[in-house]
Design an enzyme around this catalytic site. Structure first.
Site, PDB file in Angstrom:
ATOM      1  N   ASN A 240      25.178  -2.643  70.226  1.00 16.05           N
ATOM      2  CA  ASN A 240      26.630  -2.744  70.088  1.00 16.05           C
ATOM      3  C   ASN A 240      26.769  -2.894  68.612  1.00 16.05           C
ATOM      4  O   ASN A 240      27.288  -3.428  67.718  1.00 16.05           O
ATOM      5  CB  ASN A 240      27.102  -4.243  70.433  1.00 16.05           C
ATOM      6  CG  ASN A 240      28.459  -4.226  70.741  1.00 16.05           C
ATOM      7  OD1 ASN A 240      29.253  -3.309  70.334  1.00 16.05           O
ATOM      8  ND2 ASN A 240      29.272  -5.300  71.115  1.00 16.05           N
TER       9      ASN A 240
ATOM     10  N   HIS B 120      33.655 -13.150  71.160  1.00 12.97           N
ATOM     11  CA  HIS B 120      33.235 -12.891  72.374  1.00 12.97           C
ATOM     12  C   HIS B 120      34.213 -13.569  73.585  1.00 12.97           C
ATOM     13  O   HIS B 120      34.092 -12.927  74.600  1.00 12.97           O
ATOM     14  CB  HIS B 120      31.728 -12.849  72.672  1.00 12.97           C
ATOM     15  CG  HIS B 120      30.818 -11.644  72.205  1.00 12.97           C
ATOM     16  ND1 HIS B 120      30.302 -11.694  70.983  1.00 12.97           N
ATOM     17  CD2 HIS B 120      30.269 -10.924  72.852  1.00 12.97           C
ATOM     18  CE1 HIS B 120      29.751 -10.698  70.968  1.00 12.97           C
ATOM     19  NE2 HIS B 120      29.869 -10.012  72.163  1.00 12.97           N
TER      20      HIS B 120
END
Length: 499
Positions: free
Chosen positions: A321, A352
């Site tokens: 990521n 998140h």
């Protein structure tokens, strides 16, 4: 399941639209205004098709953030945009998780909002850097990304909601996106006589077709692996009572690693497909390597080989990521004066979502990161020579890293608090204890964040990249995050987190 099918169908449509966009709406054939309008409308159509009226959240979040930038002004707008965008995202995540479908890991409307939140906060910081702060206060990477004028509403919506990145990103800098839309990605700047003037000319545009094909092959293999092997190795089996009672410790360790290995291909599929879509539209060109081959990894989000062969916790995080890691660095790590590692992990957890498992993972990640840094700083230099000893060290650290990563991210997959605690209890919180002991017993180097140290690091880094640039010729591409700047970003992050 239907939402997941919608997501895949929309991404395939986006891939075809990207090919059409590059062919018929190339910057040499049409104006930037038309390219902005088409990219935005296609993006909103895909969002509406995939998420229905929930897609209105994308416009609301972007619209209010734009108003904040205009009303508040450049001095403090990055703070207000950060609080609003992250707060709005969190409210939507709470609503989705605790009212609608707790535990469902299907495509949901908060996923695209996570990317839009990154773009809103990144651009606000870049405008603040470019229109309020003095150049001497900025790091080289901040100076390269700084935006010197307020974007129009169309440019803002195009950046946030374009069809190439509306569903799965990845994050890109505003300057890179505008450079692509305006067709300046392939302009070359060359010094004139005596180095006092610069001459710009356009170099032949490289074709992204080979890069797109390669990435689609990776997508196909990842999807095949996910649909076959991943289903037979569920992470939940790690907390199965019969398995815990009967399996030996070596079996538990091996299954932990293999089950988390099998959980990664779905991310490989989604991120690589998103990268291929951007490349197919002509976005993502980073320059040429030392062999003269075109590089289409400007906004790539992962490096699979480096992930699977990681020999340190840091190496894994640096290649997983990637664009989110750069976002965390730019909006948090570089801009906080105390406990940057801890604050960065907390921001990552909030961004998140609201599942308790996310917070367990990132809190565990803080311990693992700091402990791994302490172990590496105290022992690695003893194993550099001879090569056989270095190989042994690499094997041991690879095993330790893969186990530590798997142990850390189990709650991220399980989501809920009870099964996460069941897993850690079955392991007697052994790696937590080992990490805390390492921090208590081993001397830890304090990160040098002073100005003089920072300037010395940047100076040596600049020399290194200047030498690399000379080996490639005296030309440099005008893309904001070109070969030099993107490597500079990564090198800066590596340097900061390594200490």
């Amino acid at each position: 399941m239907s939402l997941l099918v919608n997501f895949v169908v929309c991404q395939v449509f986006a891939l075809l639209a990207a090919i059409w966009f590059r062919t018929y709406l190339h910057s040499s054939k049409t104006s930037s205004f038309i390219r902005h309008v088409v990219a935005t409308l296609l993006g909103l159509y895909l969002a509406l098709f995939c998420f229905g009226w929930y897609a209105l959240h994308f416009l609301v979040q972007s619209g209010i953030s734009y108003c904040i930038m205009i009303i508040i002004g450049v001095e403090n707008m990055h703070k207000y945009c950060f609080v609003f965008a992250l707060g709005y995202l969190t409210v939507c995540q709470i609503t989705r998780v605790y009212i609608f479908d707790y535990g469902q890991y299907s495509a949901d409307f908060s996923g695209p909002m996570m990317i839009i939140t990154q773009k809103i906060t990144s651009l606000a910081c870049e405008i603040h850097d470019g229109m309020f702060r003095k150049d001497e206060e900025l790091t080289p990477s901040q100076r390269g990304l700084a935006v010197r004028r307020m974007p129009s509403l169309l440019e803002y919506l195009s950046y946030n909601c374009n069809f190439m990145g509306i569903l799965a990103g990845p994050l890109c800098s505003y300057k890179d996106y505008i450079t692509f839309i305006e067709g300046r990605s392939y302009h070359v700047t060359q010094s004139g006589e005596h180095g006092k003037e610069e001459i710009q000319y356009e170099k032949t545009e490289p074709s992204p077709n080979m890069a797109v094909i390669q990435k689609l092959l990776v997508c196909g293999l990842s999807l095949l692996f996910h649909l076959t092997v991943s289903k037979t190795l569920p992470v939940e089996y790690n907390i199965d009572e019969h398995f815990q009672a009967t399996a030996s410790w070596p079996t538990k360790v091996i299954y932990l690693y293999v089950s988390l290995l099998a959980a990664r291909p779905k991310y490989y599929f989604a991120w690589t497909l998103a990268d291929a879509i951007n490349n197919a539209a002509g976005f993502g060109f980073r320059g040429y390597d030392k062999n003269g081959a075109a590089r289409w990894d400007l906004i790539s989000n992962l490096r699979i080989q480096q992930i699977e062969m990681s020999t340190s916790f840091k190496m894994f995080l640096d290649n997983w990521n990637i664009q989110t890691a750069l976002w965390l660095k730019r909006v948090c790590y570089e801009r906080t004066s105390s406990s940057p590692t801890i604050q960065t992990f907390i921001l990552s957890a909030i961004w998140h979502g609201v599942y308790p498992g996310y917070y367990l993972t990132f809190l565990t990640g803080v311990v693992m990161t700091l402990a791994a840094r302490a172990v590496r700083n105290n022992f690695r230099h003893h194993f550099i020579e001879p090569p056989q000893l270095k190989l042994l060290y690499d094997v041991i650290t690879w095993i330790a890293t893969q186990i530590a990563i798997s142990y850390t991210v189990v709650p991220f997959v399980l989501l809920s608090i009870k099964p996460s605690f069941m897993f850690y209890s079955s392991w007697y919180c052994s790696l937590h204890s080992a990490g805390i002991l390492a921090l208590l017993l081993l001397p830890v180097k304090k990160t040098q964040r002073g100005k003089s140290t920072h300037e010395n690091v940047q100076l040596s880094r600049s020399k290194k990249f200047d030498e690399r640039g000379n080996s490639l010729g005296q030309n440099s591409f005008s893309t904001t995050n070109n070969v030099c700047n993107q490597n500079q970003e990564l090198a800066s992050r590596h340097s900061s987190l390594k200490q």
